[in-house]
Design an enzyme around this catalytic site. Structure first.
Site, short mmCIF file in Angstrom:
data_model
loop_
_atom_site.label_atom_id
_atom_site.label_comp_id
_atom_site.label_asym_id
_atom_site.label_seq_id
_atom_site.Cartn_x
_atom_site.Cartn_y
_atom_site.Cartn_z
CG HIS A 67 -1.94 -1.03 1.31
ND1 HIS A 67 -2.82 -1.30 0.30
CD2 HIS A 67 -2.23 -1.93 2.30
CE1 HIS A 67 -3.62 -2.31 0.65
NE2 HIS A 67 -3.26 -2.72 1.86
C1 ZL4 Z 1 -5.82 -1.07 14.02
O1 ZL4 Z 1 -6.78 -2.44 17.25
O2 ZL4 Z 1 -9.73 0.56 7.28
C2 ZL4 Z 1 -4.81 -0.21 14.46
C3 ZL4 Z 1 -6.13 -1.13 12.66
C4 ZL4 Z 1 -4.53 -0.11 15.80
C5 ZL4 Z 1 -4.88 -0.56 18.09
C6 ZL4 Z 1 -5.85 0.39 18.83
C7 ZL4 Z 1 -6.42 1.51 18.03
C8 ZL4 Z 1 -7.91 1.40 17.84
C9 ZL4 Z 1 -7.84 -2.74 13.14
C10 ZL4 Z 1 -7.14 -1.97 12.21
C11 ZL4 Z 1 -8.46 2.21 16.70
C12 ZL4 Z 1 -8.25 1.54 15.38
C13 ZL4 Z 1 -8.93 2.25 14.23
N1 ZL4 Z 1 -5.21 -0.83 16.71
C14 ZL4 Z 1 -8.33 1.89 12.91
C15 ZL4 Z 1 -9.93 3.50 7.75
C16 ZL4 Z 1 -9.50 3.12 9.06
C17 ZL4 Z 1 -8.90 4.13 9.99
C18 ZL4 Z 1 -8.15 3.43 11.09
O3 ZL4 Z 1 -2.60 -6.47 4.66
N2 ZL4 Z 1 -9.03 2.53 11.83
C19 ZL4 Z 1 -8.80 2.68 7.92
C20 ZL4 Z 1 -5.89 -1.00 6.87
C21 ZL4 Z 1 -7.30 -0.78 7.41
C22 ZL4 Z 1 -8.73 1.21 7.57
C23 ZL4 Z 1 -5.67 -2.41 6.44
C24 ZL4 Z 1 -3.96 -3.94 5.38
C25 ZL4 Z 1 -2.50 -4.10 5.03
C26 ZL4 Z 1 -2.21 -5.25 4.10
C27 ZL4 Z 1 -0.72 -5.32 3.72
C28 ZL4 Z 1 -4.23 -2.58 5.99
N3 ZL4 Z 1 -7.51 0.63 7.60
C29 ZL4 Z 1 -10.40 2.19 9.84
C30 ZL4 Z 1 -9.58 1.50 10.92
C31 ZL4 Z 1 -6.16 -1.71 16.35
C32 ZL4 Z 1 -6.52 -1.85 14.94
C33 ZL4 Z 1 -7.53 -2.68 14.48
C34 ZL4 Z 1 -7.46 -2.00 10.80
N4 ZL4 Z 1 -7.05 -1.12 9.88
C35 ZL4 Z 1 -8.19 -2.96 10.12
N5 ZL4 Z 1 -8.24 -2.61 8.81
C36 ZL4 Z 1 -7.53 -1.49 8.68
O4 ZL4 Z 1 -2.88 -5.16 2.87
C37 ZL4 Z 1 0.24 -5.45 4.84
ZN ZN Z 2 -3.92 -7.32 3.44
#
Ligand code: ZL4
Ligand code: ZN
Ligand code: CA
Length: 393
Positions: A146
């Site tokens: 990404h």
């Molecule tokens: C977390 O529990 O959909 C990050 C991220 C941190 C700890 C505590 C913080 C709580 C799930 C995800 C708040 C978390 C809010 N902690 C996260 C639009 C979003 C904004 C951020 O596999 N919030 C963003 C990214 C995706 C979003 C996926 C995949 C990578 C790869 C290649 C990346 N971002 C909504 C989510 C947690 C967390 C729990 C999380 N983030 C799940 N999905 C996302 O393709 C390596």
């Molecule tokens: Zn992924």
């Protein structure tokens, strides 16, 4: 003790460093670099290192990272400290520079080292392929698809895949990028939007506004401006929850088979994100280790130099299963390793079920409903085949 020997007629290299695995994104963050330790320990317990060239990777240099990423981004990445995290806990993603320091891409201790090691792993793999010292190079510490030129995104800070493909392009006329992570490979797609020397193919869960990153629709095939040689060179395979091994394998072989004959790649970069497995903390699919690994087996059968990258994967025991089994396919030992997790494997109890191949029921309490109709999958294949009429090398 197992019959693991060097493959005849070709070489597999394994690129890793235990230094990378010591980094933490934060207590409950889904990305756990420790999964690489678990993978390596399983690979070792099966005796696979005897059949490969094993390299301890170095850090990529600033100049190497700079071949894709902008200097202002790298300078901030190199100097930003965890204390620079925004303090507004109600609105953590506000006011962050380059998308750094929010909850997805936190600033953590040793971040720059972690990033340069991941990139070093993938660059070393690419160089072994270029100088013909390796036919399949494995970089499970890479695959961070990404990251953008000047922006972190979705747990990715440095796009090691783009750096590795740029390296391959010094020697190989055409590179095929394939991405089986459950998320869309948007950073790699965008980086090569305007060239016909790289074709990108991503399979992913697609549901804009709901599932990250929201891009990668069936009809997004690269900007169709008048003189863009890269038009038609991005292929997207948008999928729904619960896809099965049988459906995925059929899609994968019919699409990649056709891509292979039209594009005629001289090297393959395969991102093996393990979050497409059933039971993944962030995933949505019903793939078993066998179905995921079938993609690696098929690509290997094409007989083209290849890099295997890691990527996503948020249930560490399943990540280790998939990447260890895929390593065995690379060295041609998949028939020689027992399904049972070796008795002497460190962390053996961590696997819960003592097999490399858990059933769907073992992977999750209730398998997801499959929302992919065979009609929809046929439409996807026919759209892709139509796109490929514009691609003739
Ligand atoms: C977390 O529990 O959909 C990050 C991220 C941190 C700890 C505590 C913080 C709580 C799930 C995800 C708040 C978390 C809010 N902690 C996260 C639009 C979003 C904004 C951020 O596999 N919030 C963003 C990214 C995706 C979003 C996926 C995949 C990578 C790869 C290649 C990346 N971002 C909504 C989510 C947690 C967390 C729990 C999380 N983030 C799940 N999905 C996302 O393709 C390596
Ligand atoms: Zn992924
Ligand atoms: Ca993908």
């Amino acid at each position: 003790e197992y019959n693991i020997v060097r493959p005849k007629g070709y070489t597999v290299s394994y690129h890793a460093t235990s230094e990378m695995e010591k980094h933490h994104f934060g207590q409950t963050h889904p990305m756990k670099p420790w999964r690489l330790t678990l993978t390596k320990s399983l690979v070792t317990a099966y005796g696979m290192p005897f059949a490969m060239d094993n390299y301890n990777t170095r850090h990529a240099t600033y100049e190497e990272l700079n071949s894709f990423h902008s200097s202002d981004y790298l300078d901030y990445l190199a100097t930003a400290a965890p204390e620079d995290q925004p303090r507004d806990l109600d609105n953590p993603d506000k006011d962050v520079k380059f998308n750094l320091g929010g909850s997805d891409c936190p600033l953590f201790h040793g971040l720059y080292d972690y990033c340069s090691m991941s990139a070093g792993t993938s660059l070393d793999a690419a160089r072994k392929i270029c100088n013909k010292q390796s036919d399949i190079a494995i970089a499970w510490g890479g695959g961070l698809h990404h990251a953008k030129k000047s922006e972190a995104s979705g747990f990715c800070y440095i796009n090691d895949i783009v750096l590795a493909i740029l390296e391959l392009l010094r020697l190989y006329p055409r590179v095929l990028y394939i991405d089986i992570d459950v998320h869309h490979g948007d950073g790699v797609e965008e980086a090569f939007f305007s060239t016909d020397r790289v074709m990108t193919v991503s399979f992913h869960k697609y549901q804009p506004e709901v599932f990250f990153p929201g891009t990668g629709g069936l009809h997004d095939n690269g900007p169709k401006s008048e003189h863009n040689p890269g038009a038609h060179h991005a292929i997207n395979v948008p999928l729904n929850d619960g896809i099965t091994d049988e459906q995925y394998e059929h899609l994968f072989t019919s699409i990649i088979g056709k891509v292979n004959t039209h594009f005629r790649p001289s090297a393959i970069a395969l991102q093996c994100g393990a979050d497409s497995l059933a039971g993944d903390r962030l995933g949505r699919f019903n793939l078993k280790v066998e179905g995921h690994a079938a993609c690696v087996r098929y690509c290997k059968s094409l007989g083209i130099p290849m890099i295997l990258f890691g990527g996503g994967g948020y249930t560490p025991r399943n990540v280790a299963r998939a990447w260890a089994y895929e390593t065995s396919i690379a060295i041609g030992a998949d028939q020689n390793i027992p399904a049972e997790i070796p008795q002497h494997a460190p962390w053996r109890q961590h696997f819960v079920h003592d097999t490399l191949f858990p059933t769907l029921e073992q992977s999750m309490s209730e398998p997801r409903n499959n929302k992919n109709t065979d009609k929809r999958l046929r439409d996807i294949v026919s759209h892709v085949h139509e796109q490929l009429r514009f691609v003739q090398h």
